[in-house]
Write a protein that holds these residues in place. Sequence first.
Motif, PDB file in Angstrom:
ATOM      1  N   PRO A  76       3.365   8.305  -8.780  1.00 53.65           N
ATOM      2  CA  PRO A  76       4.281   8.268  -9.933  1.00 53.65           C
ATOM      3  C   PRO A  76       5.742   8.392  -9.527  1.00 53.65           C
ATOM      4  CG  PRO A  76       2.385   9.652 -10.410  1.00 53.65           C
ATOM      5  CD  PRO A  76       2.301   9.311  -8.943  1.00 53.65           C
ATOM      6  N   ALA A  77       6.584   7.652 -10.225  1.00 53.61           N
ATOM      7  CA  ALA A  77       8.022   7.643  -9.919  1.00 53.61           C
ATOM      8  C   ALA A  77       8.650   9.030  -9.944  1.00 53.61           C
ATOM      9  CB  ALA A  77       8.743   6.701 -10.884  1.00 53.61           C
ATOM     10  N   PRO A  78       8.303   9.908 -10.890  1.00 52.01           N
ATOM     11  CA  PRO A  78       8.904  11.246 -10.867  1.00 52.01           C
ATOM     12  C   PRO A  78       8.583  12.024  -9.586  1.00 52.01           C
ATOM     13  CG  PRO A  78       7.949  10.807 -13.011  1.00 52.01           C
ATOM     14  CD  PRO A  78       7.476   9.708 -12.109  1.00 52.01           C
ATOM     15  N   ILE A  79       7.396  11.802  -9.021  1.00 46.60           N
ATOM     16  CA  ILE A  79       7.039  12.485  -7.772  1.00 46.60           C
ATOM     17  C   ILE A  79       7.836  11.902  -6.611  1.00 46.60           C
ATOM     18  CG2 ILE A  79       5.181  12.855  -6.103  1.00 46.60           C
ATOM     19  CD1 ILE A  79       3.274  13.253  -8.407  1.00 46.60           C
ATOM     20  N   ILE A  80       7.993  10.574  -6.587  1.00 50.46           N
ATOM     21  CA  ILE A  80       8.820   9.952  -5.552  1.00 50.46           C
ATOM     22  C   ILE A  80      10.241  10.507  -5.618  1.00 50.46           C
ATOM     23  CG2 ILE A  80       9.864   7.795  -4.762  1.00 50.46           C
ATOM     24  CD1 ILE A  80       6.938   7.944  -4.045  1.00 50.46           C
ATOM     25  N   ALA A  81      10.768  10.616  -6.832  1.00 50.53           N
ATOM     26  CA  ALA A  81      12.129  11.135  -7.008  1.00 50.53           C
ATOM     27  C   ALA A  81      12.226  12.581  -6.534  1.00 50.53           C
ATOM     28  CB  ALA A  81      12.545  11.021  -8.466  1.00 50.53           C
ATOM     29  N   ASP A 136       0.805  -1.226   0.000  1.00 48.70           N
ATOM     30  CA  ASP A 136       0.000   0.000   0.000  1.00 48.70           C
ATOM     31  C   ASP A 136       0.838   1.275   0.000  1.00 48.70           C
ATOM     32  OD1 ASP A 136      -2.310  -1.478  -0.006  1.00 48.70           O
ATOM     33  OD2 ASP A 136      -2.620  -1.379   2.160  1.00 48.70           O
ATOM     34  N   PHE A 137       2.161   1.137  -0.007  1.00 47.51           N
ATOM     35  CA  PHE A 137       3.014   2.323   0.095  1.00 47.51           C
ATOM     36  C   PHE A 137       4.216   2.221  -0.831  1.00 47.51           C
ATOM     37  CE2 PHE A 137       0.742   2.237   4.114  1.00 47.51           C
ATOM     38  CZ  PHE A 137       0.387   3.567   4.273  1.00 47.51           C
ATOM     39  N   MET A 138       4.739   3.386  -1.177  1.00 47.98           N
ATOM     40  CA  MET A 138       6.009   3.520  -1.870  1.00 47.98           C
ATOM     41  C   MET A 138       6.995   4.195  -0.923  1.00 47.98           C
ATOM     42  SD  MET A 138       5.762   2.318  -4.979  1.00 47.98           S
ATOM     43  CE  MET A 138       7.093   3.100  -5.894  1.00 47.98           C
ATOM     44  N   PRO A 139       8.163   3.626  -0.695  1.00 52.29           N
ATOM     45  CA  PRO A 139       9.154   4.285   0.163  1.00 52.29           C
ATOM     46  C   PRO A 139       9.716   5.532  -0.505  1.00 52.29           C
ATOM     47  CG  PRO A 139      10.087   2.326  -0.848  1.00 52.29           C
ATOM     48  CD  PRO A 139       8.637   2.335  -1.212  1.00 52.29           C
ATOM     49  N   ILE A 140       9.959   6.561   0.299  1.00 52.96           N
ATOM     50  CA  ILE A 140      10.578   7.795  -0.199  1.00 52.96           C
ATOM     51  C   ILE A 140      12.017   7.881   0.292  1.00 52.96           C
ATOM     52  CG2 ILE A 140      10.513  10.318  -0.172  1.00 52.96           C
ATOM     53  CD1 ILE A 140       7.449  10.068   0.280  1.00 52.96           C
ATOM     54  N   SER A 141      12.177   7.917   1.615  1.00 52.10           N
ATOM     55  CA  SER A 141      13.530   8.021   2.177  1.00 52.10           C
ATOM     56  C   SER A 141      13.507   7.745   3.670  1.00 52.10           C
ATOM     57  CB  SER A 141      14.105   9.426   1.955  1.00 52.10           C
ATOM     58  OG  SER A 141      15.347   9.602   2.623  1.00 52.10           O
ATOM     59  N   MET A 142      14.588   7.160   4.161  1.00 50.53           N
ATOM     60  CA  MET A 142      14.813   7.146   5.598  1.00 50.53           C
ATOM     61  C   MET A 142      14.973   8.594   6.062  1.00 50.53           C
ATOM     62  SD  MET A 142      15.325   5.260   8.347  1.00 50.53           S
ATOM     63  CE  MET A 142      15.959   3.626   7.934  1.00 50.53           C
ATOM     64  N   ASN A 173      12.138  12.600  -2.747  1.00 51.74           N
ATOM     65  CA  ASN A 173      13.414  12.134  -2.215  1.00 51.74           C
ATOM     66  C   ASN A 173      14.454  13.251  -2.257  1.00 51.74           C
ATOM     67  OD1 ASN A 173      16.282  10.803  -2.771  1.00 51.74           O
ATOM     68  ND2 ASN A 173      15.070   9.337  -1.597  1.00 51.74           N
ATOM     69  N   ALA A 174      14.491  13.974  -3.378  1.00 49.29           N
ATOM     70  CA  ALA A 174      15.427  15.091  -3.500  1.00 49.29           C
ATOM     71  C   ALA A 174      15.104  16.189  -2.493  1.00 49.29           C
ATOM     72  CB  ALA A 174      15.388  15.642  -4.921  1.00 49.29           C
ATOM     73  N   ALA A 175      13.793  16.414  -2.254  1.00 49.50           N
ATOM     74  CA  ALA A 175      13.388  17.443  -1.297  1.00 49.50           C
ATOM     75  C   ALA A 175      13.785  17.056   0.126  1.00 49.50           C
ATOM     76  CB  ALA A 175      11.881  17.673  -1.384  1.00 49.50           C
ATOM     77  N   VAL A 176      13.682  15.765   0.442  1.00 50.67           N
ATOM     78  CA  VAL A 176      14.116  15.303   1.763  1.00 50.67           C
ATOM     79  C   VAL A 176      15.600  15.589   1.966  1.00 50.67           C
ATOM     80  CG1 VAL A 176      14.520  13.252   3.186  1.00 50.67           C
ATOM     81  CG2 VAL A 176      12.323  13.549   2.034  1.00 50.67           C
ATOM     82  N   ARG A 177      16.394  15.273   0.958  1.00 50.05           N
ATOM     83  CA  ARG A 177      17.841  15.505   1.065  1.00 50.05           C
ATOM     84  C   ARG A 177      18.151  16.990   1.215  1.00 50.05           C
ATOM     85  NH1 ARG A 177      20.799  10.983  -0.487  1.00 50.05           N
ATOM     86  NH2 ARG A 177      19.469   9.259  -1.188  1.00 50.05           N
ATOM     87  N   GLU A 178      17.471  17.816   0.440  1.00 51.90           N
ATOM     88  CA  GLU A 178      17.679  19.259   0.548  1.00 51.90           C
ATOM     89  C   GLU A 178      17.194  19.774   1.895  1.00 51.90           C
ATOM     90  OE1 GLU A 178      16.215  23.427  -1.597  1.00 51.90           O
ATOM     91  OE2 GLU A 178      15.989  21.505  -2.661  1.00 51.90           O
ATOM     92  N   GLY A 191      16.136   1.005  18.840  1.00 53.90           N
ATOM     93  CA  GLY A 191      15.505   2.307  18.978  1.00 53.90           C
ATOM     94  C   GLY A 191      14.389   2.434  17.976  1.00 53.90           C
ATOM     95  N   LEU A 192      14.141   3.633  17.573  1.00 51.74           N
ATOM     96  CA  LEU A 192      13.044   3.908  16.650  1.00 51.74           C
ATOM     97  C   LEU A 192      13.611   4.497  15.368  1.00 51.74           C
ATOM     98  CD1 LEU A 192       9.925   3.644  17.118  1.00 51.74           C
ATOM     99  CD2 LEU A 192       9.882   6.123  17.337  1.00 51.74           C
ATOM    100  N   TRP A 193      13.254   3.911  14.233  1.00 55.04           N
ATOM    101  CA  TRP A 193      13.608   4.541  12.969  1.00 55.04           C
ATOM    102  C   TRP A 193      12.369   5.194  12.379  1.00 55.04           C
ATOM    103  CZ3 TRP A 193      10.992   2.431   8.820  1.00 55.04           C
ATOM    104  CH2 TRP A 193      10.623   1.070   8.876  1.00 55.04           C
ATOM    105  N   LEU A 194      12.588   6.291  11.681  1.00 57.21           N
ATOM    106  CA  LEU A 194      11.497   7.067  11.094  1.00 57.21           C
ATOM    107  C   LEU A 194      11.807   7.302   9.627  1.00 57.21           C
ATOM    108  CD1 LEU A 194      12.327   8.487  14.122  1.00 57.21           C
ATOM    109  CD2 LEU A 194      10.019   9.362  13.757  1.00 57.21           C
ATOM    110  N   ALA A 195      10.806   7.129   8.783  1.00 58.17           N
ATOM    111  CA  ALA A 195      11.005   7.220   7.339  1.00 58.17           C
ATOM    112  C   ALA A 195       9.731   7.712   6.673  1.00 58.17           C
ATOM    113  CB  ALA A 195      11.398   5.859   6.773  1.00 58.17           C
ATOM    114  N   LEU A 196       9.881   8.340   5.524  1.00 56.60           N
ATOM    115  CA  LEU A 196       8.734   8.878   4.797  1.00 56.60           C
ATOM    116  C   LEU A 196       8.284   7.926   3.704  1.00 56.60           C
ATOM    117  CD1 LEU A 196       9.747  12.636   4.575  1.00 56.60           C
ATOM    118  CD2 LEU A 196       7.796  11.684   5.833  1.00 56.60           C
ATOM    119  N   TYR A 197       6.964   7.779   3.603  1.00 53.70           N
ATOM    120  CA  TYR A 197       6.337   6.925   2.604  1.00 53.70           C
ATOM    121  C   TYR A 197       5.204   7.680   1.911  1.00 53.70           C
ATOM    122  CZ  TYR A 197       8.606   2.803   4.679  1.00 53.70           C
ATOM    123  OH  TYR A 197       9.520   1.877   5.147  1.00 53.70           O
ATOM    124  N   ALA A 198       4.932   7.288   0.670  1.00 52.67           N
ATOM    125  CA  ALA A 198       3.809   7.821  -0.094  1.00 52.67           C
ATOM    126  C   ALA A 198       2.855   6.676  -0.430  1.00 52.67           C
ATOM    127  CB  ALA A 198       4.307   8.482  -1.384  1.00 52.67           C
TER     128      ALA A 198
END
Length: 330
Positions: free
Chosen positions: A268-273, A121-127, A276-281, A256-263
């Motif tokens: 669409p793959a371009p939105i995931i990408a 039900d989800f697409m991973p974005i980034s840790m 992901n770039a926005a998370v890094r920035e 411990g606890l890990w936290l990550a973003l999912y969509a």
Amino acid sequence: MLPTSRRGLLAASATGLLAGKSALAQPALPANWPDRPIRIIVPYAAGGITDVISRGMAVGLQGALGQPVVVENRPGANGTVGTLVAARAPADGTTITMGITDTFAINRSTFRSLPYSDENDFMPISMVTRVPFALMVGAHRREITDYASFIREARREAGRLSHASWGVGSSSHLAFEFVARAERFEKLHVPFAAQAPGMQAVASGQVDSMMLPVGGANSLALDNRARILALAHPTRIELTPNVPTLSELGVPLATGLWLALYAPARTPAPIIARLNAAVREGMRNEQTLAVFRQQAGAAEPSTPEELAAFAARERVQWAQLVNEKNIRVE
């Protein structure tokens, strides 16, 4: 469950799974995306670690995406309520969720009927980050001054020493179970609906102890409402330099606890990408990084594939403990 290198977890099976999800032709990213606010669904109440980290991450994402990023708390049933809301959201990238160890690794083992699939039900974005757990005891337990006296009293009380968690089968609950099993003592579990109420119960003397993210434990320790006895981390950390690790004390637990973003799935793959770039920035934003540091965390961006592989390994490790203790949520 145990800290490991994300890159070392990149498995061919997880990569293949993501490749299959993205195999269909994807439209290009719209030139003006995002053209409206982004919301982060937090499946827990305000005041806990998931809420705190999400609000810190929202600041960084807002600067990176040029749109308001709002946090929406949807608590209930150890994160399943809010996570289901996120799973059912439109797959356009404007609704994402902050997944944690519980919602994307543990719940599938503890719930007899989980209303969402953490994989399908989800697409991973980034840790986002990982934070170590700490074992704390309330200040009302004056006779407990260190880990050795905690274990002594726990054995002496034979099932009466109480510990809080944010739910049956939660990572907080399971981490405490590990310590109790290793040290051979019985205890009384008192589950709450969220981290903050559990903390307050320990601070007020209603409950004796709790395993929780070290940032929350440290906030109570600084107010002299609790004492931190041990850290579930491979090494001592800067936030609590005088607190020994469980490994030093003979208990091989580093968790411990890990936290990550999912969509939502089918985003669409371009939105995931782009996300992901926005998370890094966004993780370069000093305000965001300050929030992480206050919780003894650090920015840990990843690729979607790395996150998928990491979560897959976590599911296996936590399932072993859940099955051994036969912990189930109806």
